[in-house]
Design an enzyme around this catalytic site. Structure first.
Site, short mmCIF file in Angstrom:
data_model
loop_
_atom_site.label_atom_id
_atom_site.label_comp_id
_atom_site.label_asym_id
_atom_site.label_seq_id
_atom_site.Cartn_x
_atom_site.Cartn_y
_atom_site.Cartn_z
N ASP A 22 0.83 -1.21 0.00
CA ASP A 22 0.00 0.00 0.00
C ASP A 22 0.87 1.27 0.00
O ASP A 22 1.99 1.25 0.50
CB ASP A 22 -0.88 -0.04 1.26
CG ASP A 22 -2.10 0.86 1.12
OD1 ASP A 22 -2.27 1.48 0.06
OD2 ASP A 22 -2.88 0.93 2.09
N GLY A 25 0.28 5.58 -4.22
CA GLY A 25 -0.30 6.87 -4.59
C GLY A 25 0.27 8.00 -3.73
O GLY A 25 0.68 9.04 -4.24
N THR A 68 -10.54 -6.99 -6.27
CA THR A 68 -11.75 -6.80 -7.09
C THR A 68 -12.36 -5.41 -6.79
O THR A 68 -13.01 -4.83 -7.65
CB THR A 68 -12.79 -7.91 -6.82
OG1 THR A 68 -13.02 -7.99 -5.42
CG2 THR A 68 -12.31 -9.25 -7.33
N ASN A 70 -10.61 -2.77 -6.44
CA ASN A 70 -9.80 -1.76 -7.15
C ASN A 70 -10.40 -1.38 -8.52
O ASN A 70 -10.00 -0.36 -9.10
CB ASN A 70 -8.35 -2.23 -7.34
CG ASN A 70 -7.53 -2.23 -6.07
OD1 ASN A 70 -6.61 -3.01 -5.90
ND2 ASN A 70 -7.85 -1.34 -5.13
C1 FPP Z 1 -1.78 0.52 -3.22
O1 FPP Z 1 -1.37 1.82 -3.46
C2 FPP Z 1 -1.37 -0.29 -4.29
C3 FPP Z 1 -2.16 -1.07 -5.07
C4 FPP Z 1 -3.39 -0.68 -5.77
C5 FPP Z 1 -1.72 -2.42 -5.23
C6 FPP Z 1 -0.24 -2.60 -5.38
C7 FPP Z 1 0.13 -2.42 -6.77
C8 FPP Z 1 1.40 -2.40 -7.21
C9 FPP Z 1 2.63 -2.53 -6.40
C10 FPP Z 1 1.57 -2.19 -8.63
C11 FPP Z 1 0.91 -3.25 -9.41
C12 FPP Z 1 1.61 -4.52 -9.30
C13 FPP Z 1 1.65 -5.35 -10.29
C14 FPP Z 1 2.43 -6.62 -10.22
C15 FPP Z 1 0.93 -4.95 -11.50
P1 FPP Z 1 -2.51 2.92 -3.43
O2 FPP Z 1 -2.79 3.31 -4.84
O3 FPP Z 1 -3.70 2.41 -2.70
O4 FPP Z 1 -1.78 4.02 -2.63
P2 FPP Z 1 -2.50 5.13 -1.75
O5 FPP Z 1 -3.27 4.42 -0.67
O6 FPP Z 1 -1.35 5.94 -1.22
O7 FPP Z 1 -3.37 5.90 -2.69
#
Ligand code: FPP
Length: 242
Positions: A22, A25, A68, A70
């Site tokens: 996590d 972003g 799912t 996401n």
């Molecule tokens: C959370 O960050 C991340 C995800 C949505 C999942 C993790 C994804 C990756 C490491 C990249 C994809 C991996 C592959 C293998 C394609 P967030 O977007 O929720 O961060 P935030 O909470 O700071 O907004």
């Protein structure tokens, strides 16, 4: 053995670690970059952590890459994450094979673009013979839906009620053949499971860290394993200190 792994000798090593990756972003926002850049940095951090986990003697590593839920994100972000998985598989599978890493997909291929679903199937097949560590990639994954699917397939196979057991349900999850989680790491300071491997997490230890996923390091993995080694896992009993 790297410096980060040197201290693991003779230590209790979790057989199965799950990571909720996590904070991509927020990592990007802090740097004035796009969320996509954050996800890209997150993907770049995957290979070093797989390598470190394997060096430390971890046998199963599960990564929460796309839930799912996401799909509710803006479609450009969703497309970006799909593209990053495709690129990751294109770029890394040969290396994973060289490093003897087996890929297992957790979740459903339904709803994923056919070319990406094929890539996932192909990567799983190409690495099926690898034995050093199993990398479970939870992509289009929901822990609850995985249990629902397991129940459906058990009913469809005509098994009688008397034969339904915890082991049978485990065998019908997409994590079949993978032991329960010993340790779950969640980056970015959140303290939630977010529908990640809820069946397999029944007696897992937890290790939250404030660090955003792109900044998570093998040293932090080592720290999590060191802390895990000090936990008294009681499984509802009274444990070793009684
Ligand atoms: C959370 O960050 C991340 C995800 C949505 C999942 C993790 C994804 C990756 C490491 C990249 C994809 C991996 C592959 C293998 C394609 P967030 O977007 O929720 O961060 P935030 O909470 O700071 O907004």
């Amino acid at each position: 053995m790297t410096d980060a792994t040197a201290s693991t000798a003779n230590q209790r090593i979790p057989r199965h670690i799950g990571i909720i990756m996590d904070g991509n972003g927020r990592w990007a926002t802090q740097k004035g970059r796009s969320r996509h850049a954050g996800h890209r940095a997150g993907v770049e951090n995957i290979q070093p952590i797989i390598r470190a986990a394997a060096d430390m003697g971890v046998k199963f590593l599960s990564l929460y890459a796309f839930s799912t839920e996401n799909w509710r994100r803006p479609s450009l972000e969703v497309q970006g994450l799909m593209m990053l998985l495709g690129e990751f598989l294109d770029r890394e599978v040969d290396t994973l094979i060289k490093e003897n890493v087996r890929i297992q997909h957790l979740g459903s291929l339904t709803g994923i673009a056919p070319h990406l679903a094929d890539k996932i199937r192909h990567s799983v097949a190409r690495t099926a013979h690898c034995t050093r560590i199993t990398l479970c990639v939870a992509f289009n994954y929901s822990g609850r839906q995985d249990i629902v699917n397991a129940v459906k397939s058990i009913i469809a196979s005509g098994i009688s009620e008397a034969d339904v057991s915890e082991q049978l349900i485990s065998e019908h999850l997409s994590s079949h053949g993978v032991p329960d989680l010993d340790l779950i790491i969640r980056t970015s300071g959140e303290w939630r499971l977010s529908n990640f491997m809820i069946w397999e997490a029944a007696y897992s230890e937890y290790w939250p860290t404030q660090v955003f996923w792109p900044d998570f390091t093998p040293q932090l993995l080592q720290q999590a394993i060191d802390d895990y080694g000090k936990r008294d896992r009681r499984y509802g009993g009274i444990g070793s200190k009684a």
